[in-house]
Design an enzyme around this catalytic site. Structure first.
Site, PDB file in Angstrom:
ATOM      1  N   CYS A  10       0.848  -1.187   0.000  1.00 19.98           N
ATOM      2  CA  CYS A  10       0.000   0.000   0.000  1.00 19.98           C
ATOM      3  C   CYS A  10       0.880   1.233   0.000  1.00 19.98           C
ATOM      4  O   CYS A  10       2.088   1.155   0.227  1.00 19.98           O
ATOM      5  CB  CYS A  10      -0.899   0.040   1.243  1.00 19.98           C
ATOM      6  SG  CYS A  10      -2.052  -1.338   1.358  1.00 19.98           S
ATOM      7  N   GLY A  36      -0.217   0.110  -5.079  1.00 22.69           N
ATOM      8  CA  GLY A  36      -1.539  -0.483  -4.891  1.00 22.69           C
ATOM      9  C   GLY A  36      -2.517   0.008  -5.925  1.00 22.69           C
ATOM     10  O   GLY A  36      -2.653   1.218  -6.112  1.00 22.69           O
ATOM     11  N   ASN A 111       0.004   1.405   5.855  1.00 21.75           N
ATOM     12  CA  ASN A 111       0.788   0.563   4.966  1.00 21.75           C
ATOM     13  C   ASN A 111       1.533  -0.435   5.839  1.00 21.75           C
ATOM     14  O   ASN A 111       2.329  -0.050   6.692  1.00 21.75           O
ATOM     15  CB  ASN A 111       1.782   1.408   4.156  1.00 21.75           C
ATOM     16  CG  ASN A 111       2.744   0.550   3.343  1.00 21.75           C
ATOM     17  OD1 ASN A 111       2.436  -0.590   2.999  1.00 21.75           O
ATOM     18  ND2 ASN A 111       3.900   1.094   3.034  1.00 21.75           N
ATOM     19  N   GLY A 112       1.278  -1.720   5.630  1.00 22.75           N
ATOM     20  CA  GLY A 112       1.940  -2.741   6.426  1.00 22.75           C
ATOM     21  C   GLY A 112       0.992  -3.861   6.777  1.00 22.75           C
ATOM     22  O   GLY A 112      -0.082  -4.009   6.193  1.00 22.75           O
ATOM     23  N   CYS A 246      12.749  -3.563   4.841  1.00 27.58           N
ATOM     24  CA  CYS A 246      12.545  -4.622   3.848  1.00 27.58           C
ATOM     25  C   CYS A 246      13.474  -4.426   2.649  1.00 27.58           C
ATOM     26  O   CYS A 246      13.354  -3.442   1.915  1.00 27.58           O
ATOM     27  CB  CYS A 246      11.092  -4.613   3.378  1.00 27.58           C
ATOM     28  SG  CYS A 246      10.761  -5.694   1.979  1.00 27.58           S
ATOM     29  N   TYR A 252      12.173  -4.679  -5.996  1.00 26.11           N
ATOM     30  CA  TYR A 252      10.968  -4.627  -6.833  1.00 26.11           C
ATOM     31  C   TYR A 252       9.973  -3.532  -6.498  1.00 26.11           C
ATOM     32  O   TYR A 252       9.476  -2.855  -7.384  1.00 26.11           O
ATOM     33  CB  TYR A 252      10.260  -5.993  -6.761  1.00 26.11           C
ATOM     34  CG  TYR A 252       8.942  -6.046  -7.494  1.00 26.11           C
ATOM     35  CD1 TYR A 252       8.886  -5.905  -8.874  1.00 26.11           C
ATOM     36  CD2 TYR A 252       7.743  -6.231  -6.804  1.00 26.11           C
ATOM     37  CE1 TYR A 252       7.670  -5.943  -9.546  1.00 26.11           C
ATOM     38  CE2 TYR A 252       6.524  -6.284  -7.470  1.00 26.11           C
ATOM     39  CZ  TYR A 252       6.498  -6.142  -8.842  1.00 26.11           C
ATOM     40  OH  TYR A 252       5.313  -6.174  -9.499  1.00 26.11           O
ATOM     41  N   SER A 293      10.341  -3.713 -14.120  1.00 27.66           N
ATOM     42  CA  SER A 293      11.170  -3.794 -12.924  1.00 27.66           C
ATOM     43  C   SER A 293      12.558  -4.362 -13.194  1.00 27.66           C
ATOM     44  O   SER A 293      13.491  -4.124 -12.431  1.00 27.66           O
ATOM     45  CB  SER A 293      10.465  -4.630 -11.852  1.00 27.66           C
ATOM     46  OG  SER A 293      10.147  -5.918 -12.365  1.00 27.66           O
ATOM     47  N   ASP A 355      15.231 -10.754 -14.701  1.00 24.89           N
ATOM     48  CA  ASP A 355      13.992 -10.449 -13.976  1.00 24.89           C
ATOM     49  C   ASP A 355      14.330 -10.271 -12.504  1.00 24.89           C
ATOM     50  O   ASP A 355      15.433 -10.619 -12.055  1.00 24.89           O
ATOM     51  CB  ASP A 355      12.968 -11.570 -14.162  1.00 24.89           C
ATOM     52  CG  ASP A 355      11.532 -11.092 -13.966  1.00 24.89           C
ATOM     53  OD1 ASP A 355      11.329  -9.913 -13.610  1.00 24.89           O
ATOM     54  OD2 ASP A 355      10.605 -11.904 -14.167  1.00 24.89           O
ATOM     55  N   CYS A 446      11.896 -13.298   3.398  1.00 25.12           N
ATOM     56  CA  CYS A 446      11.403 -14.015   2.218  1.00 25.12           C
ATOM     57  C   CYS A 446      12.485 -14.888   1.590  1.00 25.12           C
ATOM     58  O   CYS A 446      12.191 -15.830   0.865  1.00 25.12           O
ATOM     59  CB  CYS A 446      10.836 -13.038   1.192  1.00 25.12           C
ATOM     60  SG  CYS A 446      11.950 -11.689   0.732  1.00 25.12           S
TER      61      CYS A 446
END
Length: 475
Positions: A10, A36, A111-112, A246, A252, A293, A355, A446
């Site tokens: 977001c 978003g 946002n989160g 993050c 990205y 991206s 990518d 991740c």
């Protein structure tokens, strides 16, 4: 939901003390549209009451009629663009949330993602709270309303001390705007100045659009209070922890022209490509990105390797988030409508395709086949991030672990599945080195599965079903 890559979370934007606050907020949201595309909204304050306009859809569509801004008067406003990570994609979940409670009116944009939302919701409902949405953000409103402290700042601090997870928040009342970033600093948030007005945005590119001066990034654990006299108060009311921004924002999510976590995103992505070339060089004729991206990383890879850069895939920029796919009418329709190969560039060439990530592998497989069908002699896939093997619970929309191809397949198995001649991922060390902030303890959950904010038990399932299903041990 069909996940082929991570989705944006977001974006938030706020203006305090400007006669065209709602118009500027509209422009700010336009610049943050990449974060978003499901819904958006603006709440403004005229000094005595709050006014809202919120809808499903893109910013330009929701606020395309100038008459809308007549309903958003005042010198302060906050706005939000949303991609659902907690709560369904429906009208009732459009932010900012606006409510009336015992102390007046308040609006919140978030946002989160909160990792203990399900436990707090159950507790609040047991004491009689009634929820109007399925968003974790509404929990903050309920906690604020039941706080026994007196001032608004204390109530917000009281509420936020009970939540765990990632949040960049904007609060708007009749007379004040308050911005807060969680102590871990998972998501970016910056402060700007436009004349006598203060501006807060998820990314600096939104400040650029309205020609606001970039003042600084809001620090992890910091609360910024804009007051009636035009002054700014900075508070650090939360327990200090080691920040873990993050790192995938650099890979990205953030726009290339933004400045986040002390670094320009475009320059960081080019360096990702250079490092990728050092780690996974290959004899080839051309380097092509998967747009958009992958473009900066592909440029960096080409510069480092000396292999010619080409735009071998052309993206259709006018494709919305959803479209009707004719069943079996055109194979791989979803990729074909977004990307088209340039045969004259690819025919007979040994091609390196750059990518940013591979999630399930289905999109990469289609892209490799598309490039090969356009006449490429060899197709070498290079990814400007490490394998994404674990889901994110801090505001990024990812599948559960069993749907992430790298969690259950080796490099050679993934390479065979996507039908590439070779496959190379950027290493974790290479990623951190490329960003150039080695002393920053980034969140790399991740990639590594190490989560900076612990989950309550029972552990979480993917965050999309936060309030819609029972929780079980996450895989």
């Amino acid at each position: 939901m069909n996940f082929t890559r991570p989705h944006e979370e977001c974006g938030v934007f706020g203006v305090y003390n400007h006669p065209e606050a709602s118009n500027l907020t509209y422009l700010g949201l336009y610049a943050l549209q990449h974060r978003g595309q499901e819904s958006c909204g603006i709440v403004s304050s005229d000094g005595t009451s709050l006014h809202a306009h919120k809808r499903m859809g893109l910013v330009a569509d929701v606020f395309g009629n100038q008459e809308v801004f007549k309903k958003l008067p005042g010198k302060s406003a906050i706005g939000h663009v949303r991609y659902s990570t907690a709560g369904a994609s429906v009208e009732k979940n459009v932010q900012p949330i606006m409510v009336d409670y015992s102390r007046g009116s308040i609006a919140v944009a978030h946002n989160g993602n909160l990792v203990n939302a399900h436990l707090l919701k159950a507790e609040l409902e047991a004491y009689g709270s009634i929820f109007q949405t399925t968003m974790d953000t509404e929990i903050i409103i309920h906690l604020l309303a039941i706080s026994h402290t007196n001032s608004l700042v204390d109530r917000i601090v009281d509420a936020l001390n009970r939540i765990k997870g990632a949040y960049c928040l904007l609060f708007l009342t009749e007379t004040r705007m308050i911005a807060v970033r969680d102590p871990n600093g998972f998501r970016p948030l910056c402060l700007g100045r436009l004349g006598d007005a203060w501006v807060v945005a998820s990314e600096s590119c939104a400040l650029d659009l309205i020609e606001a001066e970039f003042v600084r990034e809001i620090e992890p654990g910091e609360m910024i209070v804009c007051t009636k006299d035009g002054n700014l108060k900075s508070l650090f009311p939360f327990k200090k922890v080691e920040p873990t921004p993050c790192i995938f924002e650099f890979v990205y999510f953030a726009r290339p022209d933004s400045y986040i976590f002390g670094k320009n995103v475009y320059l960081a992505r080019k360096e990702l490509g250079r490092q990728l070339a050092r780690e996974h060089g290959v004899d080839a004729d051309i380097v092509i990105p998967v747009p958009d991206s992958g473009v900066p990383a592909a440029m960096g890879y080409a510069e480092e390797s000396g292999i010619r850069f080409e735009m071998g895939l052309i993206r259709n920029h006018y494709v919305g988030r959803t479209f009707i796919e004719p069943a079996q009418a055109i194979r791989h329709f979803g990729v074909k409508i977004k990307l088209n190969p340039v045969r004259e560039i690819l025919k007979g060439k040994r091609v390196v395709v750059i990518d940013d990530s591979i999630v399930r592998g289905t999109t990469s497989r289609k892209i490799v086949k598309m490039v090969r069908n356009a006449g490429a002699k060899e197709v070498h896939m290079r990814i400007s991030s490490p394998p994404t093997s674990y889901p994110c619970y801090y505001g990024i929309d990812t599948p559960n672990r069993k749907e992430l191809i790298s969690s259950s397949h080796t490099l050679s198995e993934i390479c065979r599945y996507i039908t590439a001649d070779s496959l190379g991922y950027l290493s974790e060390e290479g990623l951190v080195h490329s960003v150039g902030l080695e002393n920053t303890g980034f969140c790399k959950a991740c990639f590594a599965g190490t989560y900076p904010v612990a989950f309550p038990r029972p552990a979480l399932k993917p965050q999309m079903g936060l309030f819609e299903e029972e929780y079980s041990e996450h895989e």
